[in-house]
Scaffold this motif. Structure first.
Motif, short mmCIF file in Angstrom:
data_model
loop_
_atom_site.label_atom_id
_atom_site.label_comp_id
_atom_site.label_asym_id
_atom_site.label_seq_id
_atom_site.Cartn_x
_atom_site.Cartn_y
_atom_site.Cartn_z
N ASP A 4 0.79 -1.25 -0.07
CA ASP A 4 -0.18 0.09 0.04
C ASP A 4 0.76 1.33 0.07
O ASP A 4 0.61 2.32 -0.13
N THR A 5 2.01 1.14 0.49
CA THR A 5 3.14 2.42 0.19
C THR A 5 3.40 2.74 -0.97
O THR A 5 3.90 1.97 -1.78
N TYR A 15 -7.38 6.91 -2.30
CA TYR A 15 -6.63 6.13 -1.33
C TYR A 15 -7.32 6.32 0.07
O TYR A 15 -7.20 7.01 0.94
N VAL A 18 -5.66 5.66 3.66
CA VAL A 18 -4.50 6.47 4.14
C VAL A 18 -4.75 7.16 5.17
O VAL A 18 -5.74 7.90 5.62
N LYS A 19 -3.93 7.56 6.20
CA LYS A 19 -3.65 8.34 7.33
C LYS A 19 -2.68 9.33 7.49
O LYS A 19 -3.04 10.22 8.09
N ILE A 21 0.59 11.31 5.07
CA ILE A 21 1.35 11.59 3.88
C ILE A 21 3.11 11.89 4.41
O ILE A 21 2.87 12.59 5.20
N TRP A 34 4.70 9.96 -0.22
CA TRP A 34 4.40 8.33 -0.08
C TRP A 34 3.12 8.56 0.73
O TRP A 34 3.15 9.10 2.15
N LEU A 35 1.98 7.62 0.62
CA LEU A 35 0.72 7.47 1.34
C LEU A 35 1.23 6.24 2.47
O LEU A 35 1.64 5.57 1.83
N SER A 37 -0.67 4.32 4.87
CA SER A 37 -1.68 3.44 5.60
C SER A 37 -1.34 2.76 6.94
O SER A 37 -0.30 2.62 7.22
#
Length: 113
Positions: A4-5, A15, A18-19, A21, A34-35, A37
Motif C-alpha cells: 500500500d505504500t 486512497y 491512508v492516514k 503522507i 508517500w501515502l 496507511s
C-alpha cells in the motif's frame, strides 16, 4: 513489504485508508511523497523498501515507520547516521502532523490526512 505504500498519484481521494503522507523536501523545492496507511513502512537504500532513499548518507536498512489506528512512530534500525525528529537525534519516536524528520541528507514532513 507493504504494497500500500506508494508515491502519490494525481487524485489522492482514491486512497481511502491512508492516514498520513510523508513528503520529502529537497533544496530545489521539489518533493516526493508517500501515502502511509496502517502497517509497516521500511526506509532505506535497498530496492524493495517502501520508502527508497538512494543516497550514501542513508543506511541500507535505515529505519521504519509504523502506522496503526491511533499512532504513527519511527524506529531507527541501527543506522550509521541516525534519525532526527525536529532536530533531535532519536532511536524511537512517536510522530505527529508537522514533525520534520531528517534521514541522511533528506528532510521529510509528516502530514495527517
Amino acid at each position: 513489504m507493504n504494497s500500500d505504500t506508494q508515491p502519490i498519484g494525481d487524485d489522492i481521494s482514491i486512497y481511502g485508508d491512508v492516514k498520513y503522507i510523508l513528503t520529502l523536501i529537497d533544496r530545489n523545492i521539489q518533493s516526493t511523497s508517500w501515502l502511509l496507511s496502517e502497517g509497516l513502512h521500511r526506509i532505506g537504500r535497498i530496492q524493495g523498501h517502501e520508502i527508497l532513499l538512494d543516497d550514501i548518507t542513508v543506511s541500507r536498512n535505515h529505519a521504519y515507520i509504523t502506522v496503526n489506528a491511533e499512532t504513527i512512530e519511527i524506529q531507527d534500525e541501527g543506522s550509521t547516521n541516525g534519525i532526527f525528529v525536529n532536530g533531535e537525534l532519536v532511536i524511537k519516536q512517536k510522530l505527529k502532523a508537522g514533525d520534520r524528520i531528517q534521514i541522511g541528507r533528506y528532510i521529510a514532513l509528516i502530514v495527517k490526512v
